[in-house]
Scaffold this active site. Sequence first.
Site, mmCIF file in Angstrom:
data_model
loop_
_atom_site.group_PDB
_atom_site.id
_atom_site.type_symbol
_atom_site.label_atom_id
_atom_site.label_comp_id
_atom_site.label_asym_id
_atom_site.label_seq_id
_atom_site.Cartn_x
_atom_site.Cartn_y
_atom_site.Cartn_z
ATOM 1 N N HIS A 4 38.132 34.703 25.105
ATOM 2 C CA HIS A 4 38.911 34.864 26.329
ATOM 3 C C HIS A 4 39.596 36.229 26.354
ATOM 4 O O HIS A 4 40.381 36.540 25.471
ATOM 5 C CB HIS A 4 39.954 33.741 26.385
ATOM 6 C CG HIS A 4 40.719 33.664 27.663
ATOM 7 N ND1 HIS A 4 42.080 33.494 27.691
ATOM 8 C CD2 HIS A 4 40.311 33.725 28.962
ATOM 9 C CE1 HIS A 4 42.480 33.436 28.955
ATOM 10 N NE2 HIS A 4 41.429 33.576 29.741
ATOM 11 N N ARG A 5 39.271 37.028 27.358
ATOM 12 C CA ARG A 5 39.753 38.419 27.478
ATOM 13 C C ARG A 5 39.408 39.196 26.196
ATOM 14 O O ARG A 5 40.204 39.996 25.715
ATOM 15 C CB ARG A 5 41.243 38.468 27.793
ATOM 16 C CG ARG A 5 41.637 37.620 28.991
ATOM 17 C CD ARG A 5 43.111 37.706 29.341
ATOM 18 N NE ARG A 5 43.521 36.559 30.140
ATOM 19 C CZ ARG A 5 44.767 36.241 30.437
ATOM 20 N NH1 ARG A 5 45.751 37.019 30.032
ATOM 21 N NH2 ARG A 5 45.038 35.166 31.154
ATOM 22 N N GLU A 31 34.643 36.860 27.745
ATOM 23 C CA GLU A 31 35.083 36.817 29.138
ATOM 24 C C GLU A 31 36.050 37.964 29.363
ATOM 25 O O GLU A 31 36.894 38.247 28.500
ATOM 26 C CB GLU A 31 35.783 35.479 29.406
ATOM 27 C CG GLU A 31 36.195 35.250 30.840
ATOM 28 C CD GLU A 31 37.660 35.539 31.149
ATOM 29 O OE1 GLU A 31 38.057 35.332 32.295
ATOM 30 O OE2 GLU A 31 38.409 36.003 30.256
ATOM 31 N N HIS A 45 43.575 42.043 33.624
ATOM 32 C CA HIS A 45 43.801 40.706 34.172
ATOM 33 C C HIS A 45 44.736 40.680 35.376
ATOM 34 O O HIS A 45 44.537 39.903 36.312
ATOM 35 C CB HIS A 45 44.377 39.792 33.077
ATOM 36 C CG HIS A 45 44.621 38.392 33.542
ATOM 37 N ND1 HIS A 45 45.817 37.998 34.131
ATOM 38 C CD2 HIS A 45 43.830 37.297 33.538
ATOM 39 C CE1 HIS A 45 45.738 36.716 34.449
ATOM 40 N NE2 HIS A 45 44.547 36.260 34.101
HETATM 41 O O1 G3P Z 1 37.779 32.367 33.249
HETATM 42 C C1 G3P Z 1 38.642 31.471 32.648
HETATM 43 C C2 G3P Z 1 40.055 31.991 32.662
HETATM 44 O O2 G3P Z 1 40.016 33.312 32.219
HETATM 45 C C3 G3P Z 1 40.705 31.909 34.015
HETATM 46 O O3 G3P Z 1 42.071 32.174 33.963
HETATM 47 O O4 G3P Z 1 44.084 33.548 34.282
HETATM 48 O O5 G3P Z 1 42.844 33.689 32.147
HETATM 49 O O6 G3P Z 1 41.871 34.670 34.208
HETATM 50 P P1 G3P Z 1 42.738 33.581 33.641
HETATM 51 CA CA CA Z 2 39.869 35.387 33.279
#
Ligand code: G3P
Ligand code: CA
Length: 220
Positions: A4-5, A31, A45
């Site tokens: 994530h990120r 991601e 983000h």
């Molecule tokens: O793509 C899943 C997640 O990244 C969505 O929430 O706020 O982390 O972009 P956010």
């Molecule tokens: Ca995201």
Amino acid sequence: MIGHRGAMACAPENTLLSIHKAIELGADWVEIDVYLVDEHLIVIHDETLDRTTNGRGQLANYTFKEIRTLDAGLGQKIPTLQEVLEVTAGVVGLNIELKGNGTAKALISLLEKVPEIQKQNIIVSSFLMAELTEVFSLDRRVKIGVLAAENIQDAIAWAGKLKAFSIHLRLQNVTLEWVERAHDLGLKVYVYTVNNLADIRRMEQLGVDGIFSDNPVPIG
Ligand code: G3P
Ligand code: CA
């Protein structure tokens, strides 16, 4: 496991360092989030700079050149999507989350230069159905992931309209019924954001296809 990120628990989020860290930890996918600034897709983000960089205020008030002088943590620049495509090619799958208006059109232009084989390992997701609709209308080969916050019923309906590859559900809202419903419709199910072992095990039991984690270490 989808980082994530990048691997935001281990390095400044959405930086090349974070992506390299996710790869090193063994993530299958990473991601990232993208906004459009001055016709450039950049990886960040928030629509403001304050939380993740040494800049202040709205992205929209800066030129691309100014944004590239900022520090996104540990001396990292805010990456371009082009840089991320180069780093991930042939190494790890890439989930590009479209965060702002105009991102779809810019993305499709960028993807025109990406080899077909690499495109197979790219999923484009968003909470913004207007952007996903534009992706779908511009290039039907792109794998679309519909992001669902609270209204999963709506997200599933959008997934049908956009012939989506996957639906991305918030951890707190995942139930066996939703997972089975999505699978019956031929959709992969990915869940965000799953960071503790009990939740990882619960998601395995529900049969989801993947999870987003801030610390993407494969679990045996
Ligand atoms: O793509 C899943 C997640 O990244 C969505 O929430 O706020 O982390 O972009 P956010
Ligand atoms: Ca995201």
